[in-house]
Write a protein that holds these residues in place. Structure first.
Motif, PDB file in Angstrom:
ATOM      1  N   ILE A  43       0.870  -1.175   0.000  1.00  0.00           N
ATOM      2  CA  ILE A  43       0.000   0.000   0.000  1.00  0.00           C
ATOM      3  C   ILE A  43       0.905   1.222   0.000  1.00  0.00           C
ATOM      4  O   ILE A  43       1.633   1.465   0.962  1.00  0.00           O
ATOM      5  CB  ILE A  43      -0.928   0.024   1.230  1.00  0.00           C
ATOM      6  N   ASN A  44       0.885   1.977  -1.090  1.00  0.00           N
ATOM      7  CA  ASN A  44       1.746   3.150  -1.234  1.00  0.00           C
ATOM      8  C   ASN A  44       0.884   4.406  -1.203  1.00  0.00           C
ATOM      9  O   ASN A  44       0.072   4.637  -2.097  1.00  0.00           O
ATOM     10  CB  ASN A  44       2.541   3.079  -2.543  1.00  0.00           C
ATOM     11  N   ILE A  45       1.058   5.205  -0.141  1.00  0.00           N
ATOM     12  CA  ILE A  45       0.341   6.468  -0.004  1.00  0.00           C
ATOM     13  C   ILE A  45       1.152   7.547  -0.727  1.00  0.00           C
ATOM     14  O   ILE A  45       2.285   7.835  -0.339  1.00  0.00           O
ATOM     15  CB  ILE A  45       0.161   6.864   1.471  1.00  0.00           C
ATOM     16  N   VAL A  46       0.590   8.132  -1.765  1.00  0.00           N
ATOM     17  CA  VAL A  46       1.270   9.174  -2.539  1.00  0.00           C
ATOM     18  C   VAL A  46       0.686  10.521  -2.140  1.00  0.00           C
ATOM     19  O   VAL A  46      -0.521  10.740  -2.273  1.00  0.00           O
ATOM     20  CB  VAL A  46       1.106   8.945  -4.050  1.00  0.00           C
ATOM     21  N   THR A  47       1.528  11.414  -1.627  1.00  0.00           N
ATOM     22  CA  THR A  47       1.048  12.709  -1.157  1.00  0.00           C
ATOM     23  C   THR A  47       0.941  13.707  -2.307  1.00  0.00           C
ATOM     24  O   THR A  47       1.445  13.497  -3.404  1.00  0.00           O
ATOM     25  CB  THR A  47       1.965  13.267  -0.057  1.00  0.00           C
ATOM     26  N   ARG A  48       0.290  14.821  -2.011  1.00  0.00           N
ATOM     27  CA  ARG A  48       0.005  15.833  -3.022  1.00  0.00           C
ATOM     28  C   ARG A  48       1.276  16.488  -3.558  1.00  0.00           C
ATOM     29  O   ARG A  48       2.293  16.553  -2.868  1.00  0.00           O
ATOM     30  CB  ARG A  48      -0.899  16.922  -2.440  1.00  0.00           C
ATOM     31  N   LYS A  49       1.159  17.014  -4.785  1.00  0.00           N
ATOM     32  CA  LYS A  49       2.215  17.809  -5.383  1.00  0.00           C
ATOM     33  C   LYS A  49       1.653  19.156  -5.797  1.00  0.00           C
ATOM     34  O   LYS A  49       0.463  19.291  -6.084  1.00  0.00           O
ATOM     35  CB  LYS A  49       2.801  17.104  -6.610  1.00  0.00           C
ATOM     36  N   ALA A  50       2.516  20.156  -5.828  1.00  0.00           N
ATOM     37  CA  ALA A  50       2.088  21.475  -6.266  1.00  0.00           C
ATOM     38  C   ALA A  50       1.716  21.439  -7.743  1.00  0.00           C
ATOM     39  O   ALA A  50       2.412  20.828  -8.560  1.00  0.00           O
ATOM     40  CB  ALA A  50       3.205  22.486  -6.018  1.00  0.00           C
ATOM     41  N   LYS A  51       0.600  22.080  -8.076  1.00  0.00           N
ATOM     42  CA  LYS A  51       0.145  22.192  -9.456  1.00  0.00           C
ATOM     43  C   LYS A  51       0.427  23.603  -9.971  1.00  0.00           C
ATOM     44  O   LYS A  51       0.659  24.526  -9.207  1.00  0.00           O
ATOM     45  CB  LYS A  51      -1.347  21.871  -9.544  1.00  0.00           C
ATOM     46  N   GLN A  52       0.400  23.745 -11.284  1.00  0.00           N
ATOM     47  CA  GLN A  52       0.757  25.007 -11.904  1.00  0.00           C
ATOM     48  C   GLN A  52      -0.104  26.155 -11.376  1.00  0.00           C
ATOM     49  O   GLN A  52      -1.332  26.037 -11.263  1.00  0.00           O
ATOM     50  CB  GLN A  52       0.604  24.901 -13.416  1.00  0.00           C
ATOM     51  N   LEU A  63      10.081  26.521  -9.841  1.00  0.00           N
ATOM     52  CA  LEU A  63       9.927  26.291  -8.409  1.00  0.00           C
ATOM     53  C   LEU A  63       8.496  25.904  -8.070  1.00  0.00           C
ATOM     54  O   LEU A  63       7.557  26.307  -8.749  1.00  0.00           O
ATOM     55  CB  LEU A  63      10.316  27.547  -7.630  1.00  0.00           C
ATOM     56  N   GLY A  64       8.364  25.134  -7.008  1.00  0.00           N
ATOM     57  CA  GLY A  64       7.051  24.746  -6.518  1.00  0.00           C
ATOM     58  C   GLY A  64       7.057  24.657  -5.007  1.00  0.00           C
ATOM     59  O   GLY A  64       8.067  24.286  -4.396  1.00  0.00           O
ATOM     60  N   LEU A  65       5.925  25.006  -4.373  1.00  0.00           N
ATOM     61  CA  LEU A  65       5.812  24.957  -2.916  1.00  0.00           C
ATOM     62  C   LEU A  65       4.413  24.494  -2.550  1.00  0.00           C
ATOM     63  O   LEU A  65       3.422  24.950  -3.131  1.00  0.00           O
ATOM     64  CB  LEU A  65       6.080  26.339  -2.311  1.00  0.00           C
ATOM     65  N   LEU A  66       4.332  23.578  -1.590  1.00  0.00           N
ATOM     66  CA  LEU A  66       3.049  23.071  -1.113  1.00  0.00           C
ATOM     67  C   LEU A  66       3.084  22.941   0.401  1.00  0.00           C
ATOM     68  O   LEU A  66       4.071  22.451   0.970  1.00  0.00           O
ATOM     69  CB  LEU A  66       2.720  21.725  -1.753  1.00  0.00           C
ATOM     70  N   VAL A  67       2.005  23.383   1.042  1.00  0.00           N
ATOM     71  CA  VAL A  67       1.835  23.208   2.487  1.00  0.00           C
ATOM     72  C   VAL A  67       0.446  22.625   2.717  1.00  0.00           C
ATOM     73  O   VAL A  67      -0.552  23.174   2.235  1.00  0.00           O
ATOM     74  CB  VAL A  67       1.990  24.533   3.249  1.00  0.00           C
ATOM     75  N   SER A  68       0.389  21.516   3.434  1.00  0.00           N
ATOM     76  CA  SER A  68      -0.875  20.838   3.720  1.00  0.00           C
ATOM     77  C   SER A  68      -0.928  20.503   5.201  1.00  0.00           C
ATOM     78  O   SER A  68       0.072  20.088   5.793  1.00  0.00           O
ATOM     79  CB  SER A  68      -0.998  19.559   2.885  1.00  0.00           C
ATOM     80  N   GLY A  69      -2.091  20.717   5.810  1.00  0.00           N
ATOM     81  CA  GLY A  69      -2.221  20.426   7.228  1.00  0.00           C
ATOM     82  C   GLY A  69      -3.598  19.903   7.571  1.00  0.00           C
ATOM     83  O   GLY A  69      -4.561  20.074   6.810  1.00  0.00           O
ATOM     84  N   LEU A  82       2.370  18.824   6.323  1.00  0.00           N
ATOM     85  CA  LEU A  82       3.212  18.391   5.202  1.00  0.00           C
ATOM     86  C   LEU A  82       3.718  19.624   4.470  1.00  0.00           C
ATOM     87  O   LEU A  82       2.932  20.513   4.108  1.00  0.00           O
ATOM     88  CB  LEU A  82       2.417  17.506   4.245  1.00  0.00           C
ATOM     89  N   ALA A  83       5.026  19.678   4.227  1.00  0.00           N
ATOM     90  CA  ALA A  83       5.622  20.768   3.458  1.00  0.00           C
ATOM     91  C   ALA A  83       6.484  20.176   2.354  1.00  0.00           C
ATOM     92  O   ALA A  83       7.281  19.254   2.600  1.00  0.00           O
ATOM     93  CB  ALA A  83       6.458  21.671   4.364  1.00  0.00           C
ATOM     94  N   LYS A  84       6.322  20.713   1.138  1.00  0.00           N
ATOM     95  CA  LYS A  84       7.092  20.231  -0.012  1.00  0.00           C
ATOM     96  C   LYS A  84       7.671  21.419  -0.777  1.00  0.00           C
ATOM     97  O   LYS A  84       6.997  22.438  -0.971  1.00  0.00           O
ATOM     98  CB  LYS A  84       6.207  19.404  -0.945  1.00  0.00           C
ATOM     99  N   PHE A  85       8.900  21.230  -1.214  1.00  0.00           N
ATOM    100  CA  PHE A  85       9.564  22.222  -2.050  1.00  0.00           C
ATOM    101  C   PHE A  85      10.164  21.510  -3.252  1.00  0.00           C
ATOM    102  O   PHE A  85      10.850  20.493  -3.098  1.00  0.00           O
ATOM    103  CB  PHE A  85      10.661  22.950  -1.267  1.00  0.00           C
ATOM    104  N   SER A  86       9.890  22.010  -4.441  1.00  0.00           N
ATOM    105  CA  SER A  86      10.426  21.397  -5.657  1.00  0.00           C
ATOM    106  C   SER A  86      11.156  22.438  -6.492  1.00  0.00           C
ATOM    107  O   SER A  86      10.803  23.629  -6.476  1.00  0.00           O
ATOM    108  CB  SER A  86       9.297  20.762  -6.479  1.00  0.00           C
TER     109      SER A  86
END
Length: 676
Positions: free
Chosen positions: A162-171, A200-206, A246-250
């Motif tokens: 079971i692989n949980i794939v988290t969100r990615k920043a969209k355009q 660059l991309g940035l996502l914050v989820s809580g 969750l914080a993501k930087f691309s």
């Protein structure tokens, strides 16, 4: 030895993983403006532009992909979402937030690998993952591999992955918020904000979730055979709250290079009510988890036909269990378990001509588990450590104009253990197990004779390695057994999926036969009134049939669901278990969803039906046939706004997945979702 604080350990990890990832960045060079990466030209048979290859589900495996769109506007949880999937059985020890595990095609929970963006979540101590601790707000999709899984997941699990794939920043700018309130003073809030530019991309989820969990249930007072003393009572000490961030930087420094940094934090505090007939009032549990990862993907590495990926990850997890009055287990307890695991994975993908993709994998993982008894003077504990080395190769071959796909795979896993401690009630040091390597094999096949029909087949040999608790024991309940060998499993499946032409809309039907045989199953045997010892004494045989359907009957009526039949048999030499059905693996499981669609929203009905289920290994306790009806109404009062009303367990069925752990009866929820 000087102990490092958590902040120091994380700081060192961040510097290490960022430094290694940037090594790839310095090798980047832009591709010519008129060229597309070779990466996008490989899968010529795709029906739509595929996502990045590191995220594409393997083409031949028996896999179910559950997108966030199917559940994000509902009052639900990861266990509830998964139990609606074909081939899965979820075992819950209570309501929302309670400990929950998964079985795939009759496997044990420890034979299922649970990953978060490819990072293994199961600690080395117990090998179990509490699905109730996985927040849904971060999820972009859930991939469920039944049986064999692709090499990139590095998980030779007997049951599946079971692989949980988290969100990615969209355009551009994107934001979403969901809030649920309902029975038992349940509150679930989720929000995500993201921005993505050219490079660059940035996502914050809580998310924040809480519930009193004070549902009513029928208490048999521990005398199931005597209904005269049964009474309706309320679940006590069952409240919890959980927080997640969750914080993501691309960063894409060039068209052929992508870098991503991700940090996922989770904190939960809850009461531990114990069994229904003897509830606890004071026992508490706190769980903390942080998953840090860096991924670097380069489409052209040394050659335009060679892709490279470096994946570095670290997971820190701490559980603190406090039972000051000794209401659960034997005696007062104040135990702290800390687990630190980190790994480095390297993968090379070579596009060999137009019809072959060769993947090479090298992986390293170190896990360290420490358990402390805070009541001891001074506090004492043992430390166990496991290091895993893996090397594998997978070849994806396309034949007959890409209508036939063959995927052979070989994976070698080498384990190295270190243990510090002694056997319970003894000064004798426990030896570490012998360091050994294991080969895992898999062959997948997919054939598409017509555009609307596809046949899949898989065969695999896999292992479940003993946990550190099984190998080394704990401070008093479990005696270690360093002579344990891994559980061995062989499984195969054959399935067909059809998408016939239907005038009203899309139709999808699939069916599969599966079979597995597992030997050297590990069971705990009683060695005294106070201790147990894990031994390789059991084996099991499972076969079954999976079916799934999705049908747009008319423009306003849609039906979807699945049915699983499985025959499970304990084939061990233990007389009182041999020939029995495996516990918590029902013979029949059905889920069906009916939707009526309107311009302003939809009305839906869900049915979950379960039959032929035993709750114990001796097959003394057979669960009654379960029929759970859910009703829902979803309306869209404005653009980007959805309000959903749900009534769950409409008939107020009194059910449980495990003896002494009741599940909630009738309940209601309201969810407001806004896409900004």
């Amino acid at each position: 030895m000087e102990r490092c604080t958590y902040r120091q350990r994380v700081g060192r990890s961040v510097r290490a993983v960022v430094g290694l990832a940037l090594l790839l960045a310095f090798r980047a060079h832009p591709a010519p403006a008129d060229e597309s990466p070779v990466l996008q030209e490989v899968v010529v048979s795709a029906e739509a532009p595929p996502p990045e290859p590191t995220e594409t589900p393997e083409r031949t495996a028996a896999v179910t992909v559950i997108p966030a769109e199917s559940f994000q506007e509902k009052a639900t949880s990861v266990p509830e979402v998964l139990e609606q999937s074909v081939g899965l059985t979820i075992r819950r020890f209570g309501g929302l937030g309670a400990f929950s595990t998964a079985s795939i095609r009759g496997s044990t929970a420890q034979q299922v690998a649970v990953l978060l963006d490819g990072v293994p979540l199961a600690g080395p101590g117990t090998g179990l993952v509490n699905l109730g601790d996985l927040p849904l707000g971060d999820v972009e999709r859930i991939e469920v591999y039944r049986g064999a899984s692709p090499l990139r997941l590095r998980s030779p699990a007997i049951g599946g992955v079971i692989n949980i794939v988290t969100r990615k920043a969209k355009q551009g700018w994107n934001a979403r918020a969901d809030a649920t309130y309902g029975s038992f003073d349940t509150l679930d809030t989720r929000g995500v904000v993201s921005w993505k530019g050219d490079r660059l991309g940035l996502l914050v989820s809580g998310s924040y979730t809480s519930s009193d969990g004070d549902f009513e249930f029928l208490d048999d007072n521990g005398t199931r055979a005597n209904p005269d003393d049964d009474e309706t009572t309320t679940r006590r000490n069952n409240a919890f709250y959980a927080r997640n961030l969750l914080a993501k930087f691309s960063w894409e420094p060039s068209p052929v290079l992508r870098l991503e940094l991700s940090d996922d934090y989770f904190d939960k505090r809850e009461g531990v009510p114990g069994i229904g007939s003897n509830q606890s009032d004071t026992a508490r549990l706190r769980t903390y988890r942080n998953v840090l990862s860096v991924r670097a993907v380069r489409d052209e590495f040394l050659s335009e036909n060679l892709g490279a990926e470096l994946f570095l990850h670290r997971i820190d997890e701490t559980t603190a269990f406090l039972d000051p009055l000794g209401e659960i287990g034997v005696g007062r307890q104040d135990n702290v378990n800390e687990t630190v695991g980190w790994g480095a994975d390297g993968m090379l993908t070579y596009y060999w001509g137009e019809h072959q993709v060769l993947t090479l994998l090298g992986a390293y993982r170190n896990e360290r588990a420490e358990s402390r008894d805070e009541l001891a003077e001074p506090a004492e504990g043992d430390t166990q450590e496991r290091t895993t080395y893996q090397a594998g190769v997978e070849d994806e071959v396309y034949l007959l104009d890409d209508r036939l796909v063959l995927v052979p795979q070989v994976l070698y896993t080498f384990l190295d253990h270190e243990f510090g401690g002694r056997a319970p009630f003894s000064w004798k040091e426990l030896p570490s197990p012998d360091d050994r390597g294991y080969w895992t094999y898999r062959l997948g096949l997919s054939y598409q004779p017509r555009p609307w029909i596809k046949v899949r087949a898989n065969a695999a040999r896999a292992y479940r390695f003993p946990t550190l608790t099984e190998l080394f024991g704990d401070r008093g309940t479990v005696i270690g057994n360093p002579e344990l060998v891994p559980e061995r499993g062989v499984n195969w499946d054959l399935g067909v999926a059809v998408d016939p032409v239907w005038p009203a809309g899309r139709v999808h039907l699939e069916a599969a036969y599966f079979q597995s045989r597992t030997d050297d199953l590990i069971l705990f045997e009683q060695t005294s009134q106070r201790t147990v010892r894990a031994t390789n004494v059991s084996s099991a045989w499972v076969w079954g049939l999976e079916t799934a359907w999705s049908l747009e009957v008319t423009r306003r009526l849609a039906v979807s669901g699945n049915y699983t039949f499985q025959h499970t048999e304990n084939t061990s030499d233990i007389p009182y278990y041999r020939g029995n059905q495996l516990p918590a693996r029902p013979e029949h499981e059905l889920f069906n969803r009916l939707e009526l669609l309107f311009g302003w929203g939809k009305v839906f009905h869900e049915l979950s039906w379960t039959s032929g289920n035993y709750l114990d290994a001796a097959n003394f306790e057979k669960a009654e046939t379960r029929r759970i009806h859910n009703l829902g109404l979803s309306v869209q009062p404005g653009r980007g706004l959805t309000v959903t009303f749900e009534l769950k367990n409409l008939t107020d069925e009194q059910v449980s997945d495990a003896l002494g752990f009741p599940l909630p009866g009738r309940s209601y929820y309201v969810t407001v979702s806004a896409q900004l």
